[in-house]
Design a protein around this motif. Structure first.
Motif, short mmCIF file in Angstrom:
data_model
loop_
_atom_site.label_atom_id
_atom_site.label_comp_id
_atom_site.label_asym_id
_atom_site.label_seq_id
_atom_site.Cartn_x
_atom_site.Cartn_y
_atom_site.Cartn_z
N GLN A 82 0.94 -1.09 0.00
CA GLN A 82 0.10 0.05 0.08
C GLN A 82 0.84 1.25 0.02
O GLN A 82 0.61 2.25 -0.78
N ILE A 83 2.07 1.23 0.87
CA ILE A 83 2.82 2.54 0.73
C ILE A 83 3.59 2.69 -0.48
O ILE A 83 3.70 3.75 -1.17
N SER A 84 3.92 1.46 -1.20
CA SER A 84 4.61 1.53 -2.29
C SER A 84 3.65 2.03 -3.31
O SER A 84 4.24 3.07 -4.28
N VAL A 85 2.56 1.88 -3.46
CA VAL A 85 1.68 2.05 -4.51
C VAL A 85 1.23 3.65 -4.50
O VAL A 85 1.18 4.51 -5.08
N ALA A 86 1.15 4.13 -3.02
CA ALA A 86 0.82 5.52 -2.98
C ALA A 86 2.28 6.37 -2.99
O ALA A 86 1.83 7.44 -3.69
N LEU A 87 3.40 6.14 -2.92
CA LEU A 87 4.39 6.46 -3.29
C LEU A 87 4.57 6.51 -4.84
O LEU A 87 4.98 7.83 -5.24
N ARG A 88 4.26 5.70 -5.68
CA ARG A 88 4.20 5.49 -6.92
C ARG A 88 3.21 6.64 -7.43
O ARG A 88 3.51 7.39 -8.47
N ASP A 89 2.00 6.73 -7.01
CA ASP A 89 1.09 7.58 -7.48
C ASP A 89 1.42 8.91 -7.12
O ASP A 89 1.28 9.94 -7.97
N LYS A 90 2.04 9.35 -6.03
CA LYS A 90 2.64 10.67 -5.77
C LYS A 90 3.64 10.91 -6.59
O LYS A 90 3.76 12.21 -7.19
N LEU A 91 4.79 10.19 -6.99
CA LEU A 91 5.81 10.21 -8.10
C LEU A 91 5.04 10.60 -9.33
O LEU A 91 5.63 11.55 -9.97
N VAL A 92 4.17 9.83 -9.82
CA VAL A 92 3.69 9.88 -11.25
C VAL A 92 2.98 11.23 -11.23
O VAL A 92 2.99 11.95 -12.16
N GLU A 93 2.38 11.56 -10.15
CA GLU A 93 1.37 12.97 -10.05
C GLU A 93 2.28 14.04 -10.06
O GLU A 93 2.18 15.22 -10.87
N ALA A 94 3.61 14.00 -9.41
CA ALA A 94 4.62 15.02 -9.32
C ALA A 94 5.30 15.12 -10.78
O ALA A 94 5.52 16.19 -11.36
N TYR A 95 5.36 13.96 -11.44
CA TYR A 95 6.06 14.25 -12.72
C TYR A 95 5.20 14.80 -13.89
O TYR A 95 5.54 15.73 -14.68
N GLN A 96 3.76 14.34 -13.71
CA GLN A 96 2.89 15.06 -14.44
C GLN A 96 2.78 16.53 -14.56
O GLN A 96 2.39 17.31 -15.22
N ASP A 97 2.94 16.83 -13.01
CA ASP A 97 2.77 18.26 -12.87
C ASP A 97 4.10 18.99 -13.37
O ASP A 97 3.87 20.16 -13.82
N VAL A 98 5.23 18.51 -13.29
CA VAL A 98 6.28 19.29 -13.85
C VAL A 98 6.31 19.20 -15.32
O VAL A 98 6.63 20.41 -15.99
N MET A 99 5.59 18.13 -15.96
CA MET A 99 5.33 18.08 -17.41
C MET A 99 4.49 19.23 -17.83
O MET A 99 4.54 19.52 -19.15
N ARG A 100 3.51 19.65 -17.31
CA ARG A 100 2.44 20.49 -17.37
C ARG A 100 2.91 22.00 -17.32
O ARG A 100 2.23 23.03 -17.68
N MET A 101 4.02 22.13 -16.60
CA MET A 101 4.51 23.50 -16.36
C MET A 101 5.10 24.14 -17.65
O MET A 101 5.68 23.55 -18.40
N PRO A 102 4.60 25.47 -17.52
CA PRO A 102 5.20 26.13 -18.85
C PRO A 102 6.68 26.47 -18.86
O PRO A 102 7.17 26.78 -17.87
N ILE A 103 7.48 26.40 -19.90
CA ILE A 103 8.80 26.58 -19.94
C ILE A 103 9.12 27.81 -20.16
O ILE A 103 8.51 28.78 -21.00
#
Length: 103
Positions: A82-103
């Motif tokens: 459960q902790i591993s899945v939650a951590l994975r979800d947070k990492l994917v969410e953070a990655y998606q937030d970074v990819m959405r940032m304007p350059i």
């Protein structure tokens, strides 16, 4: 009665001989671990916990482990997953937030 001074001097001599035979350290390691090694260690521990839970469940089915041991290992395994899945979800969410940032 034991002569403690003789024991102490023997210990000091042995420690000195061992220290003089030791090779000098190449370079001291930094006190703080880097992020990648910390993540790798955590992942390795998670995998080990899951493997322990699996092996304990098999041992329980074969009658080689008690019910309490099986339940404890299974609960630890479930918590780790459960902790591993939650951590994975947070990492994917953070990655998606970074990819959405304007350059």
């Amino acid at each position: 009665m034991t002569d403690f001074s003789a024991i102490r001097s023997s210990y000091v001599q042995a420690a000195y001989a061992k220290a003089s035979d030791a090779k000098p350290a190449a370079e001291p390691k930094p006190s703080g671990a880097d992020f990648s090694s910390m993540v790798a260690d955590a992942a390795q521990k998670a995998v080990e916990t899951v493997r322990t839970g699996d092996s304990m469940a098999i041992a329980g089915l074969q009658g080689q482990a008690g019910l309490q041991q099986v339940v404890e290992a299974t609960m630890a395994m479930e918590s780790t997953v459960q902790i591993s899945v939650a951590l994975r979800d947070k990492l994917v969410e953070a990655y998606q937030d970074v990819m959405r940032m304007p350059i």
